[in-house]
Design a protein around this motif. Structure first.
Motif, mmCIF file in Angstrom:
data_model
loop_
_atom_site.group_PDB
_atom_site.id
_atom_site.type_symbol
_atom_site.label_atom_id
_atom_site.label_comp_id
_atom_site.label_asym_id
_atom_site.label_seq_id
_atom_site.Cartn_x
_atom_site.Cartn_y
_atom_site.Cartn_z
ATOM 1 N N THR A 8 0.825 -1.210 0.000
ATOM 2 C CA THR A 8 0.000 0.000 0.000
ATOM 3 C C THR A 8 0.859 1.261 0.000
ATOM 4 O OG1 THR A 8 -0.125 0.073 2.420
ATOM 5 C CG2 THR A 8 -1.840 -1.175 1.262
ATOM 6 N N LEU A 11 0.598 3.900 -2.799
ATOM 7 C CA LEU A 11 -0.717 4.487 -3.075
ATOM 8 C C LEU A 11 -0.977 5.690 -2.182
ATOM 9 C CD1 LEU A 11 -2.733 1.146 -3.174
ATOM 10 C CD2 LEU A 11 -1.989 2.517 -5.138
ATOM 11 N N ARG A 15 -6.528 5.721 -1.014
ATOM 12 C CA ARG A 15 -6.655 4.501 -1.837
ATOM 13 C C ARG A 15 -5.959 3.294 -1.217
ATOM 14 N NH1 ARG A 15 -8.556 1.993 -4.866
ATOM 15 N NH2 ARG A 15 -6.866 1.330 -6.181
ATOM 16 N N GLN A 16 -5.265 3.473 -0.088
ATOM 17 C CA GLN A 16 -4.457 2.387 0.459
ATOM 18 C C GLN A 16 -5.274 1.171 0.880
ATOM 19 O OE1 GLN A 16 -2.027 4.433 3.382
ATOM 20 N NE2 GLN A 16 -0.378 4.689 1.885
ATOM 21 N N ASP A 18 -8.234 0.181 -0.215
ATOM 22 C CA ASP A 18 -8.739 -0.485 -1.427
ATOM 23 C C ASP A 18 -7.632 -1.307 -2.083
ATOM 24 O OD1 ASP A 18 -11.236 0.649 -1.045
ATOM 25 O OD2 ASP A 18 -10.838 2.333 -2.387
ATOM 26 N N GLY A 19 -6.417 -0.751 -2.123
ATOM 27 C CA GLY A 19 -5.279 -1.491 -2.664
ATOM 28 C C GLY A 19 -4.978 -2.730 -1.834
ATOM 29 N N ARG A 38 -11.601 6.593 4.928
ATOM 30 C CA ARG A 38 -10.499 6.971 4.022
ATOM 31 C C ARG A 38 -9.334 7.567 4.797
ATOM 32 N NH1 ARG A 38 -11.222 4.229 -0.540
ATOM 33 N NH2 ARG A 38 -13.358 4.377 -1.216
#
Length: 140
Positions: A8, A11, A15-16, A18-19, A38
């Motif tokens: 992660t 990113l 977005r971490q 989700d990654g 988030r």
């Protein structure tokens, strides 16, 4: 299965997580992992294939996930995971009850059976994924 380091770190913070979910799904089969606020999420996965098996090193922040009917239907090969905790704690919930692991302990998990996990603190673990057909004769 994905190869190489999945992290992660590269990113942006929003977005971490989700990654992270994508990395877990690419290395540990389909999982339903609820969205998190988030914010930054730190984790990495490094799968190392060995013939028909793979050794997967994994480090992550706290998270949860489950494999229910939808995820089980997406599993194309029955695998058995030998999960060994190096650091942290993890709770596994399965139809037979809960298993609580801490550093130095291990358990087996079956990709064809429902399972949920909860990682309440930073975790570092190894999972050796083996085709169940290869391991089954040894377990009889």
């Amino acid at each position: 299965m994905a190869h190489g380091l999945l992290s992660t770190e590269t990113l942006p913070p929003p977005r971490q997580y989700d990654g992270w979910r994508d990395a877990i799904r690419a290395t540990h089969h389909a999982w339903d992992m609820p969205a998190q606020p988030r914010r930054a999420f730190h984790g990495w996965v490094r799968p190392r294939p060995f013939g028909v098996t793979a050794l997967i090193a994994c480090t992550s922040d706290p998270c949860t996930g489950r494999r229910g009917a939808v995820e089980l239907a997406r599993t194309d090969q029955a695998m058995t995971g030998v999960l060994f905790l190096l650091q942290g704690r993890e709770r596994l919930a399965h139809p037979e009850g809960d298993t609580f692991l801490c550093a130095g302990q291990f358990t087996l998990w079956d990709t064809t059976r429902p399972l949920a996990f909860e990682v309440p603190e930073r975790l570092h673990k190894l999972t050796w994924m083996l085709p169940t057909e290869v391991l089954a004769p040894t377990l009889r």
